[in-house]
Design an enzyme around this catalytic site. Structure first.
Site, PDB file in Angstrom:
ATOM      1  N   CYS A 190      40.899  44.250  32.104  1.00 45.18           N
ATOM      2  CA  CYS A 190      41.824  44.096  33.083  1.00 45.18           C
ATOM      3  C   CYS A 190      42.288  45.335  34.227  1.00 45.18           C
ATOM      4  O   CYS A 190      41.457  46.592  33.833  1.00 45.18           O
ATOM      5  CB  CYS A 190      43.232  44.064  32.420  1.00 45.18           C
ATOM      6  SG  CYS A 190      43.626  45.157  31.450  1.00 45.18           S
TER       7      CYS A 190
ATOM      8  N   LYS B  56      40.473  49.871  36.264  1.00 46.72           N
ATOM      9  CA  LYS B  56      39.964  48.762  35.819  1.00 46.72           C
ATOM     10  C   LYS B  56      39.437  49.299  34.390  1.00 46.72           C
ATOM     11  O   LYS B  56      38.779  50.240  34.153  1.00 46.72           O
ATOM     12  CB  LYS B  56      38.533  48.546  36.608  1.00 46.72           C
ATOM     13  CG  LYS B  56      38.036  47.246  36.586  1.00 46.72           C
ATOM     14  CD  LYS B  56      37.006  46.890  37.661  1.00 46.72           C
ATOM     15  CE  LYS B  56      36.578  45.660  37.980  1.00 46.72           C
ATOM     16  NZ  LYS B  56      35.682  45.263  38.990  1.00 46.72           N
TER      17      LYS B  56
ATOM     18  N   GLY C   8      45.781  42.768  37.796  1.00 44.29           N
ATOM     19  CA  GLY C   8      44.717  41.642  37.570  1.00 44.29           C
ATOM     20  C   GLY C   8      43.786  41.727  36.678  1.00 44.29           C
ATOM     21  O   GLY C   8      43.979  42.563  35.771  1.00 44.29           O
ATOM     22  N   ALA C   9      43.101  40.518  36.486  1.00 48.23           N
ATOM     23  CA  ALA C   9      42.058  40.587  35.031  1.00 48.23           C
ATOM     24  C   ALA C   9      40.827  40.013  35.715  1.00 48.23           C
ATOM     25  O   ALA C   9      40.886  39.260  36.411  1.00 48.23           O
ATOM     26  CB  ALA C   9      42.875  39.960  34.194  1.00 48.23           C
ATOM     27  N   GLY C  10      39.856  40.086  34.703  1.00 52.05           N
ATOM     28  CA  GLY C  10      38.417  39.692  34.933  1.00 52.05           C
ATOM     29  C   GLY C  10      37.484  39.550  33.612  1.00 52.05           C
ATOM     30  O   GLY C  10      38.416  39.468  32.635  1.00 52.05           O
ATOM     31  N   ASN C  11      36.594  39.164  33.751  1.00 52.35           N
ATOM     32  CA  ASN C  11      35.678  39.302  32.558  1.00 52.35           C
ATOM     33  C   ASN C  11      35.704  40.291  31.736  1.00 52.35           C
ATOM     34  O   ASN C  11      35.799  40.552  30.476  1.00 52.35           O
ATOM     35  CB  ASN C  11      34.385  38.654  32.913  1.00 52.35           C
ATOM     36  CG  ASN C  11      34.307  37.399  33.508  1.00 52.35           C
ATOM     37  OD1 ASN C  11      35.121  36.439  33.033  1.00 52.35           O
ATOM     38  ND2 ASN C  11      33.243  37.223  34.187  1.00 52.35           N
ATOM     39  N   PHE C  12      35.647  41.769  32.463  1.00 57.80           N
ATOM     40  CA  PHE C  12      35.265  43.033  31.876  1.00 57.80           C
ATOM     41  C   PHE C  12      36.631  43.375  31.330  1.00 57.80           C
ATOM     42  O   PHE C  12      36.444  44.009  30.165  1.00 57.80           O
ATOM     43  CB  PHE C  12      35.083  43.902  33.067  1.00 57.80           C
ATOM     44  CG  PHE C  12      36.267  43.842  34.211  1.00 57.80           C
ATOM     45  CD1 PHE C  12      37.492  44.645  33.996  1.00 57.80           C
ATOM     46  CD2 PHE C  12      36.210  42.727  35.236  1.00 57.80           C
ATOM     47  CE1 PHE C  12      38.216  44.398  34.777  1.00 57.80           C
ATOM     48  CE2 PHE C  12      37.253  42.918  36.092  1.00 57.80           C
ATOM     49  CZ  PHE C  12      38.528  43.555  35.843  1.00 57.80           C
TER      50      PHE C  12
ATOM     51  N   ASP D 144      29.222  39.852  46.743  1.00 54.50           N
ATOM     52  CA  ASP D 144      30.414  39.196  46.370  1.00 54.50           C
ATOM     53  C   ASP D 144      31.664  39.546  47.214  1.00 54.50           C
ATOM     54  O   ASP D 144      32.776  39.226  47.177  1.00 54.50           O
ATOM     55  CB  ASP D 144      31.028  39.648  45.084  1.00 54.50           C
ATOM     56  CG  ASP D 144      32.015  38.885  44.162  1.00 54.50           C
ATOM     57  OD1 ASP D 144      31.800  37.487  44.588  1.00 54.50           O
ATOM     58  OD2 ASP D 144      32.273  39.092  42.942  1.00 54.50           O
TER      59      ASP D 144
HETATM   60  P1  ADP Z   1      36.235  41.224  39.101  1.00 58.80           P
HETATM   61  O1  ADP Z   1      34.931  41.695  39.016  1.00 58.80           O
HETATM   62  O2  ADP Z   1      36.916  40.644  37.826  1.00 58.80           O
HETATM   63  O3  ADP Z   1      36.657  40.194  40.136  1.00 58.80           O
HETATM   64  P2  ADP Z   1      38.073  42.978  40.743  1.00 58.80           P
HETATM   65  O4  ADP Z   1      37.496  44.291  41.000  1.00 58.80           O
HETATM   66  O5  ADP Z   1      37.917  41.775  41.748  1.00 58.80           O
HETATM   67  O6  ADP Z   1      37.449  42.504  39.321  1.00 58.80           O
HETATM   68  O7  ADP Z   1      39.456  43.082  40.297  1.00 58.80           O
HETATM   69  C1  ADP Z   1      40.279  42.169  39.739  1.00 58.80           C
HETATM   70  C2  ADP Z   1      41.706  41.986  40.191  1.00 58.80           C
HETATM   71  O8  ADP Z   1      42.269  43.202  39.927  1.00 58.80           O
HETATM   72  C3  ADP Z   1      41.745  41.949  41.594  1.00 58.80           C
HETATM   73  O9  ADP Z   1      41.696  40.580  42.247  1.00 58.80           O
HETATM   74  C4  ADP Z   1      43.001  42.444  41.904  1.00 58.80           C
HETATM   75  O10 ADP Z   1      44.252  41.588  41.818  1.00 58.80           O
HETATM   76  C5  ADP Z   1      43.263  43.564  41.109  1.00 58.80           C
HETATM   77  N1  ADP Z   1      42.610  45.030  41.521  1.00 58.80           N
HETATM   78  C6  ADP Z   1      41.272  45.460  41.471  1.00 58.80           C
HETATM   79  N2  ADP Z   1      41.265  46.326  42.330  1.00 58.80           N
HETATM   80  C7  ADP Z   1      42.380  47.015  42.763  1.00 58.80           C
HETATM   81  C8  ADP Z   1      42.976  47.993  43.476  1.00 58.80           C
HETATM   82  N3  ADP Z   1      42.162  48.900  43.872  1.00 58.80           N
HETATM   83  N4  ADP Z   1      44.146  48.053  43.894  1.00 58.80           N
HETATM   84  C9  ADP Z   1      45.123  47.092  43.545  1.00 58.80           C
HETATM   85  N5  ADP Z   1      44.650  45.734  42.861  1.00 58.80           N
HETATM   86  C10 ADP Z   1      43.292  45.912  42.557  1.00 58.80           C
HETATM   87 MG    MG Z   2      36.690  40.204  42.125  1.00 60.26          MG
END
Ligand code: ADP
Ligand code: MG
Length: 607
Positions: A339, A357, A333-337, A449
């Site tokens: 991936c 992360k 997955g990915a986000g602002n921070f 959140d």
């Molecule tokens: P953000 O703060 O950007 O929302 P998240 O912690 O929700 O970040 O993580 C972003 C994405 O990464 C999630 O939607 C998921 O698809 C993947 N992800 C995060 N943590 C896990 C994990 N422990 N196991 C599997 N996938 C994860």
């Molecule tokens: Mg999230």
């Protein structure tokens, strides 16, 4: 513990016939007035007590081997509630139709009976022995999986009990019982060679007595003239509480020597899987095994913390060594921070799958600090329904190493598997989320959140709360966190007090839980459709709320609406929310297994 009738307002639990008649009298003796109580003669059975022409009638409702319920000679129904609903439309042999439920007067709770404590003990023992759990891990397993565990017990359990001696002759049984001390109540159970029947052998006054165990046409077990049970283990547990015709009640089991020989008997004994089950398919979805029991949360490697092993705990530190971490190229997955990547972390005794992360390399200090705050929060949490952090790794970039939840976010999962996932499956998952949130509430943390995108799945029947990027630990004396300035906030998930006063508490998490439930029961739809954040605020201010999703049961929608109580003082907390959804979850889980979707029912409560 699950009782298929526990949620019904006209269910009185274990009360005597005379008491039932008193309640009916008090309620006015009108034709068709009825109540439900526990049957004292058959585990899982009920009695329907009713009035017609100023007379009392009592009908035994038996639970059959296939889990359905029926009055002798009548049609089978999937639960006591459905049965009552049926007889309210059609007398079908009863004295008259059911017309008016005789509800419990306020303050009167269903009376627990001897079966209830027996059930509790059996489930507890079974979970303890099968998964080797203790303490909180044990309690959480019982609460979240009681219906599934009861089903396992019903099919397999007695063969693992030390008192079960298999196929031995009567004189061998006597030899075993007479060897060593012979306290009253020492007993064993054995197969009788002839016809696959069983016998119970019991010491009393230094003499061994033998009892035949009868099996009736429907397969239920009893000692002659005694109470009937679906399984031998239940029979034994009952006879420990009541002699029920025996010369003495059962006390100490005479342990089967062949079991004692192999120091650790059968467990982990869960039939279909071993405890170190690897991750499931990439999307966490494996078709349900037909006829086999499914994977329970306790069967997975992420139910307990990897540090629950004292050996591993010795190495527990916030910062992990880079050379123990292997990072895959696969992005989860990915986000602002940055991936999230897949990886493997090497511990003392085992390697575990992890999600990492990874902060963007050109990161600013604030983003770094935010990630460290997230790590500090997660570091303090340990619950089966929350994604655990393994540690932080400072190398090519700052990395947060977490347990792997390979099924991905709940909203995506549900929208892609709409035709396969039943409503009761969603209830089960949302109950787990409520357990994780109740834990956070107890620890005085606010999530800030909670949303379906931040609920990750380990598999189809196991959810964990994740993404603690906005979370805060409250001070011991604080009931809320006050944000100085508004940020990039998920407004559609936020309670009015968050938006208006920047106040965040477990109660505002409850509001978000309501929105998360809405998303889940809508199979991953976006809440408040096309509305923008500010429009949602005025929508809420006008007293409006989202509609009940098409397939969502009325009980669940009622809970959602409670979560969206405008004033946070009047809104329930997670203690209450978990309890409400648990009761509903047990009431449907005891009726239908999470089978094919077509069988799933979602309708308003009766009456
Ligand atoms: P953000 O703060 O950007 O929302 P998240 O912690 O929700 O970040 O993580 C972003 C994405 O990464 C999630 O939607 C998921 O698809 C993947 N992800 C995060 N943590 C896990 C994990 N422990 N196991 C599997 N996938 C994860
Ligand atoms: Mg999230």
């Amino acid at each position: 513990m699950p009782d298929a009738a526990a949620h019904l307002p006209f269910y009185y639990g274990s009360i005597a016939r005379s008491e039932a008649e008193e309640y009916l009298k008090l309620a006015g003796m009108s034709d068709g007035l009825f109540l439900l109580r526990q049957c004292l003669r058959s585990l899982g059975g009920y009695v329907l007590s009713m009035v017609c022409n100023l007379q009392f009638y009592h009908y035994a409702i038996e639970r059959q081997m296939n889990g359905t319920y029926a009055i002798a000679g009548g049609k089978a129904h999937c639960g006591p509630e459905e049965l009552c609903e049926f007889y309210s439309k059609d007398a079908d042999g009863l004295c008259c139709t059911l017309r008016k439920p005789c509800n419990r007067p306020s303050g009167v709770e269903p009376q627990p009976g001897v079966f209830d404590s027996m059930r509790d003990n059996m489930v507890r023992e079974y979970v303890r022995q099968t998964w080797r759990l203790e303490g909180d891990a044990l309690e959480q397993a019982i609460i979240s999986q009681a219906p599934q565990v009861e089903k396992l017990i019903a099919t397999t359990a007695h063969e693992r009990m030390p008192w079960y001696h298999g196929n031995i002759a009567r004189d061998e049984a006597e030899r075993r019982l007479y060897s060593g001390a012979q306290p009253d109540g020492k007993f064993l159970l054995r197969d009788k060679k002839e016809n696959g029947a069983y016998a119970l052998s019991l010491v009393y006054g230094k003499t061994v007595y033998h009892y035949r165990i009868d099996q009736d046409k429907s397969g239920k077990y009893s000692i002659p003239e005694g109470t009937k049970f679906d399984t031998l283990w239940q029979l034994v547990e009952y006879l420990k509480l009541k002699p029920d015709g025996l010369i003495f009640y059962l006390r100490e089991s005479c342990p089967n020597p062949s079991m004692a020989a192999s120091a650790a008997p059968a467990p982990p004994t869960h039939p279909s899987v071993s405890k170190n089950l690897g991750p499931l398919n990439a999307d966490g979805y494996t078709p349900e095994p037909v006829g086999k029991s499914r994977v329970l949360p306790m069967d997975t490697s992420v139910y307990e913390s990897p540090y629950s092993d004292p050996e591993e705990l010795k190495d527990k530190k916030l910062f992990l060594k880079r050379d123990h971490l292997m990072i895959d190229e696969v992005e989860l997955g990915a986000g602002n921070f940055g991936c999230v990547k897949k990886g493997v972390y090497k511990m003392r005794k085992k390697q575990i799958d992890v999600a990492i992360k990874v902060l963007k390399s050109n990161n600013e200090k604030t983003v770094r600090d935010e990630m460290m705050t997230e790590a500090q929060i997660m570091h303090q949490l340990d619950n089966p329904y929350i994604v655990r952090m393994i540690g932080v790794c400072e190398a090519e970039s700052l990395m947060l190493v977490m347990e792997m939840a390979s099924g991905g976010p709940l909203n995506k999962f549900l929208s892609s598997k709409k035709d396969e996932i039943t409503v009761s499956n969603i209830v089960e998952l949302m109950h787990q989320v409520s357990m994780g949130m109740k834990y956070l509430e107890e620890k005085n943390f606010v999530h800030r959140d909670l949303a379906a995108r931040n609920v990750l799945l380990v598999n189809q029947h196991y959810a964990k709360i994740s993404d603690f990027g906005l979370s805060k630990a409250l001070g011991a004396d604080d009931s809320y966190y006050k944000a100085r300035t508004a940020g990039k906030w998920p407004l559609k998930w936020y309670a009015p007090e968050c938006i208006l006063y920047h106040k965040f508490s477990s109660k505002s998490d409850v509001w978000s839980y309501g929105v998360t439930m809405w998303e889940a029961f809508s199979y991953g739809q976006k809440p408040y459709k096309k509305m923008k954040g500010p429009e949602v605020i005025s929508f809420i201010e006008q007293g409006k709320r989202m509609d009940c999703p098409t397939e969502c049961p009325a009980e669940i929608y009622a809970l959602m609406m409670q979560c969206w109580t405008y004033s946070w003082e009047e809104r329930p907390g997670f203690f209450s929310v978990e309890n409400t959804i648990r009761t509903y979850y047990y009431s449907i889980a005891t009726k239908t297994e999470n089978g094919p979707k077509a069988e799933d029912k979602s309708k308003a409560a009766f009456p």
